[in-house]
Write an enzyme that holds these catalytic residues in place. Structure first.
Site, PDB file in Angstrom:
ATOM      1  N   HIS A  60       0.834  -1.251  -0.073  1.00 49.21           N
ATOM      2  CA  HIS A  60      -0.004   0.045  -0.084  1.00 49.21           C
ATOM      3  C   HIS A  60       0.907   1.319   0.203  1.00 49.21           C
ATOM      4  O   HIS A  60       1.942   1.207   0.737  1.00 49.21           O
ATOM      5  CB  HIS A  60      -1.103   0.102   1.193  1.00 49.21           C
ATOM      6  N   HIS A  72      -3.808   8.894   0.762  1.00 51.86           N
ATOM      7  CA  HIS A  72      -3.781   7.740   0.185  1.00 51.86           C
ATOM      8  C   HIS A  72      -5.022   7.452  -0.523  1.00 51.86           C
ATOM      9  O   HIS A  72      -6.031   7.910   0.067  1.00 51.86           O
ATOM     10  CB  HIS A  72      -3.117   6.563   0.908  1.00 51.86           C
ATOM     11  N   CYS A 161      -3.770   2.495  -5.797  1.00 48.12           N
ATOM     12  CA  CYS A 161      -2.749   3.514  -4.808  1.00 48.12           C
ATOM     13  C   CYS A 161      -1.673   3.596  -5.324  1.00 48.12           C
ATOM     14  O   CYS A 161      -0.888   4.864  -5.326  1.00 48.12           O
ATOM     15  CB  CYS A 161      -2.702   3.075  -3.316  1.00 48.12           C
TER      16      CYS A 161
END
Length: 230
Positions: A60, A72, A161
Site C-alpha cells: 500500500h 492515499h 494506490c
C-alpha cells in the site's frame, strides 16, 4: 468503441487479482487494534515523500503531507451509499474496503500515519530506487496529492494506490504490481497444460450436463482462445 473481449479479459483479471489478495484484506482485521496503538517516528519524513507499507501480497502506498498526515487512495463501499462525511471519514474497515474494490469506488483521503500503516513497517521513497525514475520536487508531489483529494473511480489493474503515488511523484501513473500480476496470468495462459486442463474440464462438463449451449460453447471456445493466446 471499446472491444468487448478486452473488457471481459480486464474484468476477469481484476477478479483474479481480488481473489488472490483476499487474504491480505481479511488478515488486516486482526491487526486493526495493533495499528491504532502503534507509534511511528515521523521526524525523518518530509512533505512529499512516498510512504510504502508492504503487506502479504500487495504493497500500500501514500504521500506524506506533513504533520502526521498521509494522502492515499482507499476503496470504500460507503462512498456509494452515503454523503455523510462523518461516516466516510472514519478509518476504512476491511469489509468496507473489499466491497469498495468490488464496486470500484474509492477516495483519495487523508489519514494519520498510524491509521495508514496499521502497525506495519514503513519504507520511505523506496520506489525511487526500484523504478529508477527521477522524482519531482517534494512540494510539487504533495500539491499534486492534495489536488486529487476526494472521490475517484477504482480499479485494481488500472487505477489503484500505486498509480496515484507514481503520478504524484513522477508525473506518470504506473503500477509495477499490476504489471507483474498480468505477466503471471499471461504465463499461466501460455502454459499448454492450462489449455489441456480447460479442455478436460470442458469435456467433463459436457458429459455431466449434456450437449447444451451453455456448456458446449465454453468447452470449445475457452481452450481455443487459450491455445491461440499461447
Amino acid at each position: 468503441m471499446k472491444n468487448p473481449m478486452l473488457e471481459v479479459v480486464s474484468l476477469l483479471l481484476e477478479k483474479l487479482l481480488l481473489i488472490s489478495n483476499f487474504t491480505l484484506f481479511s488478515s488486516g482485521a486482526a491487526g486493526e487494534d495493533k495499528g491504532r496503538n502503534s507509534f511511528y517516528e515521523t521526524s525523518s519524513f518530509h512533505r512529499g515523500d512516498v510512504l510504502e507499507v508492504p503487506r502479504t501480497h500487495l504493497t500500500h502506498y501514500g504521500i506524506y503531507l506533513g504533520d502526521n498526515r498521509v494522502a492515499h487512495m482507499m476503496p470504500d463501499i460507503l462512498l456509494a451509499l452515503t454523503d455523510d462525511m462523518g461516516r466516510t471519514q472514519k478509518v476504512v474497515s476491511n469489509k468496507r474496503l473489499i466491497l469498495g474494490v468490488i464496486v470500484k469506488v474509492a477516495s483519495i483521503r487523508v489519514d494519520t500515519v498510524e491509521d495508514f500503516a496499521y502497525g506495519a513497517n514503513i519504507l520511505v521513497n523506496h520506489l525511487d530506487e526500484s523504478l529508477q525514475k527521477k522524482a519531482l520536487l517534494n512540494e510539487e508531489v504533495a500539491r499534486r496529492a492534495e489536488k486529487l483529494l476526494g472521490f475517484t473511480p477504482y480499479s485494481l489493474l488500472w487505477n489503484n494506490c500505486e498509480h496515484f503515488v507514481t503520478y504524484c511523484r513522477y508525473g506518470t501513473p504506473i503500477s509495477p504490481q499490476s504489471d507483474k500480476f498480468c505477466e503471471t496470468v499471461k504465463i499461466i495462459i501460455r502454459d499448454q497444460r492450462s489449455v489441456l486442463a480447460s479442455a478436460v474440464l470442458g469435456l467433463a462438463s459436457i458429459v455431466c450436463t449434456g450437449l447444451v449451449s451453455y456448456t458446449t460453447l465454453p468447452a470449445i471456445f475457452i481452450p481455443f482462445f487459450l491455445w491461440m493466446a499461447g
